[in-house]
Every structure is written in structure tokens, then in C-alpha cells.
Design a protein around this motif. Structure first.
Motif, short mmCIF file in Angstrom:
data_model
loop_
_atom_site.label_atom_id
_atom_site.label_comp_id
_atom_site.label_asym_id
_atom_site.label_seq_id
_atom_site.Cartn_x
_atom_site.Cartn_y
_atom_site.Cartn_z
N ALA A 143 -5.47 -44.54 23.22
CA ALA A 143 -5.75 -45.63 24.16
C ALA A 143 -5.47 -46.96 23.47
O ALA A 143 -5.73 -47.14 22.28
CB ALA A 143 -7.19 -45.57 24.63
N THR A 144 -5.02 -47.87 24.24
CA THR A 144 -4.78 -49.21 23.69
C THR A 144 -6.11 -49.93 23.55
O THR A 144 -7.13 -49.50 24.10
CB THR A 144 -3.84 -50.02 24.60
N ALA A 145 -6.07 -51.01 22.83
CA ALA A 145 -7.30 -51.79 22.63
C ALA A 145 -7.84 -52.28 23.97
O ALA A 145 -9.06 -52.28 24.20
CB ALA A 145 -7.02 -52.97 21.71
N LYS A 146 -6.95 -52.66 24.86
CA LYS A 146 -7.38 -53.15 26.18
C LYS A 146 -8.07 -52.04 26.96
O LYS A 146 -9.09 -52.26 27.61
CB LYS A 146 -6.15 -53.68 26.92
N GLU A 147 -7.55 -50.83 26.89
CA GLU A 147 -8.14 -49.71 27.61
C GLU A 147 -9.50 -49.32 27.01
O GLU A 147 -10.44 -49.03 27.74
CB GLU A 147 -7.19 -48.50 27.55
N ARG A 148 -9.58 -49.32 25.67
CA ARG A 148 -10.85 -49.01 25.01
C ARG A 148 -11.91 -50.05 25.39
O ARG A 148 -13.06 -49.72 25.66
CB ARG A 148 -10.67 -48.99 23.49
#
Length: 124
Positions: free
Chosen positions: A7-12
């Protein structure tokens, strides 16, 4: 085999915010706060969580009045003892004053007897 993509940082971050929102929490930024206020703010938050203060910080709920009642009873008992002690002290002071007057009178009489005794002694 399905490969899981990281997961990307934005998704996390979005997942974390959704979890916290489900728990009733949301991020709060108060800006820059002087370090000397950090401890006080943490204590205030803890007291609000414990129920020591209402959410508007205006009223403080009293959870246990047993200690207050014990202190009030102790104060009442001490005031009664103080009143009794004052009354006893006043009685003793009046007794001491009376005894001082009697001692003065007896001393005067003793001096008078001494004078009479010395007169008889010198004449004989």
C-alpha cells in the motif's frame, strides 16, 4: 498466486484515519505550544477522560465525597475541642487570678507578722 501490492503511504494513512474515525477519534492540531504547557494539557485530557471535568471544562463532577465528609466531621470535632479547651483555659485563668490575689494578701499579712515579731524580738 496473487501477489499483494504494498500500500502506498496515502492508502495506509487513509486506512488509519478510517480506523480511528470508527473509534471516535480524529486528529487535532493545536499548533505550536510552549513546552511548559505539554504536561498540563496531558493532565487535563486525562481528567476529562476520567470524568473529572465535563467536555466544556466548566463543571467538575464530584465522584467521591467520603473524604470531604470525614474532613468536615474532623473540623467539627476539632472546633468543639477548641471551644472546650478555651472554656477550660478561661476557668483556669480566673482561678489563677483569684489565687494570685490570695497570695498577695497572705504575703502582706506575713510581712505584717514579721514586723510585729521583729519588734518583740528587739525589745526582749
Amino acid at each position: 498466486m496473487d501477489k499483494k501490492e504494498a500500500a502506498t503511504a496515502k492508502e495506509r494513512q487513509a486506512k488509519h484515519r478510517a480506523e480511528m474515525q470508527a473509534k471516535g477519534l480524529k486528529p487535532l492540531s493545536v499548533g505550536f505550544v510552549h513546552e511548559r504547557y505539554h504536561k498540563a494539557l496531558k493532565e487535563l485530557v486525562a481528567k476529562v477522560n476520567e470524568g473529572g471535568f465535563s467536555d466544556d471544562l466548566r463543571t467538575k463532577t464530584v465522584t467521591d465525597t467520603a473524604e470531604i465528609d470525614k474532613l468536615k466531621e474532623r473540623i467539627t470535632a476539632l472546633r468543639g475541642a477548641l471551644h472546650a479547651t478555651k472554656a477550660d483555659l478561661n476557668a483556669q485563668m480566673s482561678l489563677v487570678k483569684k489565687q494570685a490575689e490570695q497570695t498577695g494578701e497572705l504575703r502582706e499579712r506575713l510581712l505584717a507578722f514579721k514586723k510585729v515579731f521583729w519588734r518583740f524580738y528587739w525589745r526582749s
